[in-house]
Every structure is written in structure tokens, then in C-alpha cells.
Design a protein around this motif. Structure first.
Motif, PDB file in Angstrom:
ATOM      1  N   ASN A 256       0.859  -1.181   0.000  1.00  0.00           N
ATOM      2  CA  ASN A 256       0.000   0.000   0.000  1.00  0.00           C
ATOM      3  C   ASN A 256       0.901   1.239   0.000  1.00  0.00           C
ATOM      4  O   ASN A 256       1.370   1.682   1.052  1.00  0.00           O
ATOM      5  CB  ASN A 256      -0.907  -0.008   1.240  1.00  0.00           C
TER       6      ASN A 256
ATOM      7  N   PRO B   6     -11.213  -8.650   8.127  1.00  0.00           N
ATOM      8  CA  PRO B   6     -11.952  -8.154   6.967  1.00  0.00           C
ATOM      9  C   PRO B   6     -13.346  -7.667   7.362  1.00  0.00           C
ATOM     10  O   PRO B   6     -13.964  -8.202   8.279  1.00  0.00           O
ATOM     11  CB  PRO B   6     -12.060  -9.385   6.062  1.00  0.00           C
ATOM     12  N   LEU B  34     -10.248   5.474   6.218  1.00  0.00           N
ATOM     13  CA  LEU B  34     -10.134   4.960   4.841  1.00  0.00           C
ATOM     14  C   LEU B  34      -9.060   5.693   4.041  1.00  0.00           C
ATOM     15  O   LEU B  34      -8.976   5.542   2.823  1.00  0.00           O
ATOM     16  CB  LEU B  34     -11.487   5.082   4.123  1.00  0.00           C
ATOM     17  N   VAL B  37      -7.054   3.667   1.602  1.00  0.00           N
ATOM     18  CA  VAL B  37      -7.776   3.069   0.457  1.00  0.00           C
ATOM     19  C   VAL B  37      -8.821   4.080  -0.008  1.00  0.00           C
ATOM     20  O   VAL B  37     -10.021   3.814   0.020  1.00  0.00           O
ATOM     21  CB  VAL B  37      -8.455   1.726   0.835  1.00  0.00           C
ATOM     22  N   VAL B  40     -12.187   3.474  -2.129  1.00  0.00           N
ATOM     23  CA  VAL B  40     -13.049   2.333  -1.824  1.00  0.00           C
ATOM     24  C   VAL B  40     -14.527   2.764  -1.866  1.00  0.00           C
ATOM     25  O   VAL B  40     -14.854   3.927  -1.594  1.00  0.00           O
ATOM     26  CB  VAL B  40     -12.666   1.745  -0.434  1.00  0.00           C
ATOM     27  N   GLU B  44     -17.890  -2.784  -0.889  1.00  0.00           N
ATOM     28  CA  GLU B  44     -16.628  -3.513  -1.048  1.00  0.00           C
ATOM     29  C   GLU B  44     -16.119  -3.988   0.315  1.00  0.00           C
ATOM     30  O   GLU B  44     -16.497  -3.442   1.354  1.00  0.00           O
ATOM     31  CB  GLU B  44     -15.570  -2.615  -1.711  1.00  0.00           C
ATOM     32  N   TYR B  45     -15.245  -4.990   0.280  1.00  0.00           N
ATOM     33  CA  TYR B  45     -14.639  -5.499   1.509  1.00  0.00           C
ATOM     34  C   TYR B  45     -13.206  -4.985   1.641  1.00  0.00           C
ATOM     35  O   TYR B  45     -12.505  -4.854   0.642  1.00  0.00           O
ATOM     36  CB  TYR B  45     -14.645  -7.032   1.517  1.00  0.00           C
ATOM     37  N   VAL B  46     -12.831  -4.678   2.871  1.00  0.00           N
ATOM     38  CA  VAL B  46     -11.460  -4.220   3.133  1.00  0.00           C
ATOM     39  C   VAL B  46     -10.904  -4.985   4.329  1.00  0.00           C
ATOM     40  O   VAL B  46     -11.652  -5.556   5.125  1.00  0.00           O
ATOM     41  CB  VAL B  46     -11.424  -2.703   3.442  1.00  0.00           C
ATOM     42  N   ALA B  53      -8.299   0.810   7.325  1.00  0.00           N
ATOM     43  CA  ALA B  53      -8.405  -0.108   6.193  1.00  0.00           C
ATOM     44  C   ALA B  53      -7.084  -0.089   5.439  1.00  0.00           C
ATOM     45  O   ALA B  53      -6.557   0.974   5.116  1.00  0.00           O
ATOM     46  CB  ALA B  53      -9.550   0.325   5.283  1.00  0.00           C
ATOM     47  N   GLN B  55      -6.162  -2.737   2.785  1.00  0.00           N
ATOM     48  CA  GLN B  55      -6.256  -3.265   1.415  1.00  0.00           C
ATOM     49  C   GLN B  55      -7.687  -3.689   1.157  1.00  0.00           C
ATOM     50  O   GLN B  55      -8.443  -3.952   2.089  1.00  0.00           O
ATOM     51  CB  GLN B  55      -5.381  -4.510   1.229  1.00  0.00           C
ATOM     52  N   ARG B  56      -8.021  -3.812  -0.130  1.00  0.00           N
ATOM     53  CA  ARG B  56      -9.307  -4.415  -0.481  1.00  0.00           C
ATOM     54  C   ARG B  56      -9.186  -5.934  -0.434  1.00  0.00           C
ATOM     55  O   ARG B  56      -8.097  -6.494  -0.533  1.00  0.00           O
ATOM     56  CB  ARG B  56      -9.672  -4.051  -1.905  1.00  0.00           C
TER      57      ARG B  56
END
Ligand code: SF4
Lengths: 380, 106
Positions: A256, B6, B34, B37, B40, B44-46, B53, B55-56
Motif C-alpha cells: 500500500n 476483513p 479509509l 484506500v 473504496v 466492497e470489503y477491506v 483499512a 487493502q481491499r
């Protein structure tokens, strides 16, 4: 095959195990780096399902376990001050310092608070301008982006009453230290998936080359772990030593980038002491020059605190895979989750606690027994 | 705490600073940052670690992980009352003044 029916896809688990069994023609010792993987391995009996040739060594990847004793003592000293609100993740409450823990400091009147996120600690600082709010910033690369953001915002808002007690550690130098230790038996690594979801995989090819070890980025679910083992063993049998990503659904090669940028702005690499292991060069982060004013160690003048670890605790050897927890004389006798001597017994991610919790006490009658729910972290 | 859990993004607070959203972790709902990400979307799931958060994640893996966490008791560990857990481990009552919920400020 005691546990295999508990896998969410027992058929796939069986296939992976078969493939590992037919692939492994010689003995191989692999290290799983992440404490979450250790927990999952012991809970699902993966180490017992594997063919005899494949041995798992439990690595140092539990942030609670590797936080050195003198840092805990510094935390206890700061937390006991009347002007301080000391904020920590819940799993640090019972990590033993020299003569007490944060739980006890709270009982003695210290203002210790459990937060879910470092941003919660920041909010407490905003709401309590007349108090000093200190956040216990421990953890690996996964936690660092959150802690970095908290202090970054504190500076932006000019919050003079917020600081971090930093004890951040980094995985790649630990891998290097493990591989250069004279008694090292590790031949391949299951790298920690969530660390790589932040940092990506760029730090690992150099290590794989230099030490001739396969490094396979692995998740922590039972099937992820089996897949990681399968790929590592296959590389070893072929004489290869590459970095492979077996957890692509959560790990991109570049990690990331926004999180990495924030870490690099707020922290700089430093040497760190690992509980039970000792000093590892360049194995941690501290606040960089621009953020040094937010360093609780200097603000509260505790930098000089030095303490020795109890001699009977062999967690250093456990953390390096040199002994199994059950080989420690204190295991399950003077050292239990209720009266832990070392941090590897405190956190459920620690190898000693995982062995205790799942009753790996070399007593065949109790092997595979369910954990005593009242002991720790009861399953809801 | 070294695991990241998650969850499903159920709301994004547009224009918030830092960018914040509401995440559903198999029934437990919590705010998360967030900023890492930023693009997002709701639904959606993270993967969330200590309120951030990181990553997805696809829905299928997210649901499988959540089920595993539930079985391992990790959701309780992550979101439950840390003082009660510590008190149980110490074999003592929770100290006076400790809050009932695991989280302080929100
Ligand atoms: S059983 Fe206890 S004393 Fe022995 S190595 Fe583990 S934590 Fe240390």
C-alpha cells in the motif's frame, strides 16, 4: 487426521496435504513468521497433520511477545503518573514488566485506557487538553501506518498533549538475524501476509538470494498456510529460492504505497531490542527528527530505564525456533497464561500460550483437547 | 492484534478528514479510517487493522476469514471488553473505572 474435518474445505486440505507428502523427499524446516499463523497452525493441528519430513518452527511475529521488558517498564512508569492518560491496545494489559503490568497500574489508580485505534487516543487528547495523552505504539509493519497517521495529525493540529511511546519492529531484519544465528535450522519462510499487504514484497528477494531460502507470502487461514507450505517445499525440493506471493487476494507486490509513504515521513529506521532475542540492527522504527517532540520517552524522561529478563524464561529460544515451548522447564508449571514469566505466554499469539491453550503438553491423553475456555480469550 | 480483520464498507463519510467509513465485521460495526484506500466504495470489503483499512479483499475470502476469526475467538479478542478479558486472565475483578466497552473514544 484429527482436525481436518474442521477445515472450511476439508477436501482441498486433504489434497494439499497429499501433495506436500508426495513432494517432500527430505526433511525440511520452515518458519512461519506471523503470530496469527502460529495460532492458526496450533489450533488446527496443522503441524501434526504434516508429514514427518516437514517441520514448522514458530517465528517471532507476535508484536506483544517481542516488545522488550524495558519498554514495558517505561510504559508502566509513564502510565502511573497522575497527569497522564495512558492508551494501549487491549492485548498489552497483561504483558509483564519487571514487577507488574498495565492491568495492575490501573488497579492502583493509574489512568490506563484501552483503545481500538490510535485515532481514539488522539480524540482523547483533543477532549482532555489539561492531561497528557500517551499512546503505546507497538507493532509490526501492519500497525505502523495507523500510528504514523495519529502522530502526523497531532502535529498538524498542534496538539501539545499527545505523544507516542514507540516500540515498532520490522520483519526483514528479524529474518536476517534468524538466518545468521549460529544454531539456525530454518530453510524456508512463510512470510506474514498482512505485513506484506502494507509493505509489499520488495524487501524479500535480497534475503531469499543472500540466504538461499524460499520466502512465500502466506495468509493465516488453514488453507492459506497449507498452500504456503506446499509452495515452499516445492521450491526446496527443486533447489529454488524465490519470493512467491501465495496471498495475492490481500497482497499486491507494491503493498500500500500511501501507507508506506506515511510511515517513511513519520518514522526512521533504528536498532531495536527484541524481547528474548536481544538487539537486532535496523530492526525497528522510531519517530523521525520532525516528530521527535512527540516522543513520550523524552517527554517523560524514561529513556534511561534498563531491565533484565528473568533467567528461567527461554522465550528467546522459542522465538528463534531453537526449542519448543514444552522444552522450557517453566512451561505449564511456574509459567501459565495466568502467571506468565515471558511475553510469549501472555499473548494468545505467542507460541507458549498457543501450546498451553491447545494443551500441547506432550501428554498423549490430552493432545488435541479443546482449550479450557476460562483460561484466556474465550471463544464467544 | 497482529491480524487484520476483513469487513464490509457500509458507509463512507464523504468529505470527512481523515476519510472515514463505517465497517461491518460480521455484525459488529465500527468506524475505520479509509485514508489508505481512498477510492473504496460502499459494498466492497477491506482488511482493517487497528481502525485503518489497509487493502481491499474479495467478498468470498472476506467471509471465509470472518468465519475463521469467529471460530478462533479473535473477534471477541479484537472487539470485546479488554478489561474483562485481562481480569479473567489475572483471576481478579476488573479494576474500578474500566469502561465496559473495549473502545474508549468512539
Ligand atoms: S513457557 Fe514461559 S518461561 Fe518458558 S519460554 Fe515460554 S514464556 Fe518463557
Amino acid at each position: 487426521m484429527k482436525y481436518i474435518d474442521e477445515f472450511n474445505d476439508p477436501e482441498l486440505a486433504r489434497r494439499l496435504l497429499d501433495e506436500i507428502r508426495t513432494t517432500a523427499t527430505r526433511p525440511w524446516a520452515l518458519m512461519e513468521v506471523c503470530g496469527g499463523q502460529t495460532h492458526s497452525i496450533i489450533r488446527h493441528g496443522i503441524d501434526q497433520l504434516l508429514p514427518e519430513q516437514v517441520e514448522l518452527i514458530h517465528g517471532p511475529g507476535c508484536p506483544v511477545c517481542v516488545t522488550p521488558l524495558d519498554v514495558i517498564d517505561k510504559a508502566l512508569e509513564i502510565a502511573a503518573r497522575p497527569e497522564v492518560i495512558f492508551c494501549s491496545f487491549g492485548d498489552m494489559l497483561r504483558v509483564p514488566g519487571t514487577d507488574r503490568d498495565l492491568f495492575r497500574v490501573k488497579g492502583e489508580g493509574g489512568d490506563v485506557r484501552v483503545v481500538y485505534s490510535p485515532l481514539d487516543a488522539l480524540e482523547l487528547a483533543r477532549r482532555n487538553p489539561d492531561r497528557q495523552v500517551v499512546f503505546f505504539a507497538i507493532g509490526f509493519e501492519t500497525t505502523a501506518p495507523a500510528n504514523a497517521m495519529a502522530v502526523h495529525r497531532a502535529r498538524r493540529e498542534g496538539l501539545g498533549n499527545f505523544s507516542l511511546l514507540v516500540s515498532h519492529v520490522r520483519v526483514p531484519p528479524a529474518i536476517e538475524a534468524i538466518m545468521t544465528a549460529p544454531a539456525c535450522r530454518v530453510q524456508g519462510f512463510l512470510a506474514a501476509g498482512h505485513v506484506c499487504s502494507v509493505m509489499g514484497t520488495a524487501e524479500y528477494p535480497g534475503l531469499a538470494d543472500r540466504f538461499g531460502v524460499p520466502i512465500v507470502v502466506t495468509g493465516f487461514e488453514p488453507l492459506d498456510i497449507l498452500e504456503g507450505i506446499r509452495r515452499t517445499v516445492r521450491q526446496l525440493e527443486l533447489g529454488e529460492h524465490r519470493v512467491e506471493n501465495a496471498y495475492p487476494r490481500a497482497v499486491r507486490d507494491d503493498g500500500n504505497p500511501a501507507a508506506v509513504r506515511m510511515i517513511e515521513e513519520v518514522f526512521e529506521v533504528t536498532d531495536r531490542n527484541w524481547r528474548g532475542i536481544g538487539p537486532i540492527p535496523a530492526s525497528g522504527w522510531r519517530l523521525s527528527e520532525a516528530f521527535r517532540a512527540y516522543d513520550a520517552e523524552h517527554r517523560f524522561d524514561v529513556a534511561g530505564i534498563r531491565t533484565e529478563e528473568p533467567a528461567e524464561c527461554r522465550s528467546g529460544e522459542v522465538l528463534q525456533g531453537l526449542i519448543k515451548p514444552t522444552e522450557c522447564a517453566a512451561f505449564g508449571t511456574t509459567c501459565t497464561p495466568r502467571t506468565p514469566l515471558g511475553a510469549t505466554m501472555v499473548s494468545s499469539e505467542g507460541a507458549c500460550a498457543a501450546y498451553y491453550l491447545y494443551r500441547r503438553m506432550n501428554a498423549p491423553a490430552t493432545q488435541g483437547a479443546r482449550p479450557a475456555a476460562e483460561e484466556m480469550n474465550p471463544v464467544a | 492484534m497482529c491480524l487484520a480483520v476483513p469487513g464490509k464498507v457500509v458507509a463512507v463519510e464523504d468529505g470527512s478528514d481523515p476519510l472515514t467509513g463505517l465497517i461491518d465485521f460480521g455484525g459488529v460495526r465500527k468506524q475505520a479510517c479509509l485514508e489508505y484506500v481512498p477510492d473504496v466504495r460502499v459494498g466492497e470489503y477491506v482488511i482493517v487493522h487497528v481502525g485503518f483499512a489497509l487493502q481491499r479483499l474479495d467478498e468470498e475470502s472476506a467471509l471465509a476469514s470472518l468465519q475463521l476469526f469467529e471460530e478462533l475467538g479473535l473477534l471477541e479478542e479484537e472487539f470485546g471488553d479488554a478489561w474483562q478479558q485481562a481480569a479473567r486472565e489475572a483471576g481478579e475483578p476488573a479494576p474500578a473505572g474500566a469502561p465496559e466497552s473495549g473502545s474508549e473514544a468512539r
